[in-house]
Design a protein around this motif. Structure first.
Motif, PDB file in Angstrom:
ATOM      1  N   HIS A   4      49.648  33.948  47.993  1.00  0.00           N
ATOM      2  CA  HIS A   4      48.453  33.270  47.493  1.00  0.00           C
ATOM      3  C   HIS A   4      48.820  32.084  46.602  1.00  0.00           C
ATOM      4  CE1 HIS A   4      46.309  36.732  49.093  1.00  0.00           C
ATOM      5  NE2 HIS A   4      45.212  36.000  48.997  1.00  0.00           N
ATOM      6  N   GLU A   5      49.760  32.287  45.698  1.00  0.00           N
ATOM      7  CA  GLU A   5      50.160  31.195  44.814  1.00  0.00           C
ATOM      8  C   GLU A   5      50.810  30.056  45.602  1.00  0.00           C
ATOM      9  OE1 GLU A   5      52.427  33.266  41.793  1.00  0.00           O
ATOM     10  OE2 GLU A   5      50.607  33.580  40.586  1.00  0.00           O
TER      11      GLU A   5
ATOM     12  N   GLY B 246      48.273  27.714  47.045  1.00  0.00           N
ATOM     13  CA  GLY B 246      47.399  26.991  46.129  1.00  0.00           C
ATOM     14  C   GLY B 246      46.334  27.810  45.439  1.00  0.00           C
TER      15      GLY B 246
ATOM     16  N   ARG C 178      44.975  30.242  42.494  1.00  0.00           N
ATOM     17  CA  ARG C 178      45.348  30.473  41.103  1.00  0.00           C
ATOM     18  C   ARG C 178      44.767  31.815  40.665  1.00  0.00           C
ATOM     19  NH1 ARG C 178      41.390  29.135  37.154  1.00  0.00           N
ATOM     20  NH2 ARG C 178      39.508  28.354  38.127  1.00  0.00           N
ATOM     21  N   PRO C 179      45.512  32.534  39.838  1.00  0.00           N
ATOM     22  CA  PRO C 179      45.005  33.836  39.380  1.00  0.00           C
ATOM     23  C   PRO C 179      43.810  33.666  38.466  1.00  0.00           C
ATOM     24  CG  PRO C 179      47.105  33.312  38.318  1.00  0.00           C
ATOM     25  CD  PRO C 179      46.826  32.220  39.304  1.00  0.00           C
TER      26      PRO C 179
ATOM     27  N   PHE D  20      42.058  35.931  42.976  1.00  0.00           N
ATOM     28  CA  PHE D  20      42.660  34.592  43.049  1.00  0.00           C
ATOM     29  C   PHE D  20      41.637  33.635  43.619  1.00  0.00           C
ATOM     30  CE2 PHE D  20      46.293  37.214  42.614  1.00  0.00           C
ATOM     31  CZ  PHE D  20      47.308  36.438  42.103  1.00  0.00           C
TER      32      PHE D  20
ATOM     33  N   ARG E 192      40.914  29.472  45.129  1.00  0.00           N
ATOM     34  CA  ARG E 192      41.475  28.205  45.635  1.00  0.00           C
ATOM     35  C   ARG E 192      40.334  27.296  46.032  1.00  0.00           C
ATOM     36  NH1 ARG E 192      42.745  25.522  50.422  1.00  0.00           N
ATOM     37  NH2 ARG E 192      44.877  24.759  50.640  1.00  0.00           N
TER      38      ARG E 192
END
Length: 166
Positions: A134-135, A138, A140-141, A161, A163
């Motif tokens: 996921h990171e 793109g 973000r938590p 998460f 995006r």
């Protein structure tokens, strides 16, 4: 060479089998009972080859379905319609080698041409590989919901998460 394509009617049984592996063996999904083709049909029927709600499958060079990625409604109220929840599942034998990145990336790229503003992934913890994926793509938590589910006699937390799309 692997192929990524929209899901077709004939894929449903393979999709159910792939998903049921995770139902029976992991806390990655909070479903407790395995699905049947009949019980999974409403999930399958929400997808289309175009639009916000997609289901892409990954076939290996032998034509075997080894993964899928989807975008589904985040919530049923109309104001949420430009936000989607995204999901990816790979067969245990299909991990590594960038397959998840290619499959999930293809889904996100397809969504960029649609009226989608945000994509959300929800990851059961711990799941370092999914967090990295996921990171890398793109996301973000956002937040952790601590011990929000219970499976196999233990409590499981999830992390959301987000995006931007488009």
């Amino acid at each position: 060479m692997d192929t990524i394509r929209p899901a077709e009617e004939g894929d449903l049984a393979d999709l159910v089998a792939l998903y049921n592996h995770y139902v029976a063996n992991t806390a990655i999904t909070f479903d407790i009972e395995p699905c049947t083709v009949e019980t999974r049909r409403p999930w399958f029927d929400q997808f289309a080859p175009s639009g916000r709600y997609r289901l892409l499958v990954l076939e290996n060079d032998g034509g075997e379905l080894v993964g899928y990625a989807s975008s589904a409604p985040l919530k049923p109220k109309r104001a949420y319609e430009t936000s989607v929840e995204t999901t990816i599942y790979l067969a245990p034998s299909a991990g590594g080698g960038g397959r998840g990145t290619r499959l999930y990336g293809a889904l996100l790229e397809a969504l960029e041409a649609e009226d989608v503003h945000r994509a959300y992934g929800v990851i059961a913890l711990p799941n370092a590989a999914s967090v990295r994926l996921h990171e890398k793509l793109g996301f973000r938590p956002l937040m952790v919901l601590d011990e929000v589910g219970r499976k196999f006699g233990r409590y499981v937390s999830v992390q959301w998460f987000e995006r931007a799309v488009g």
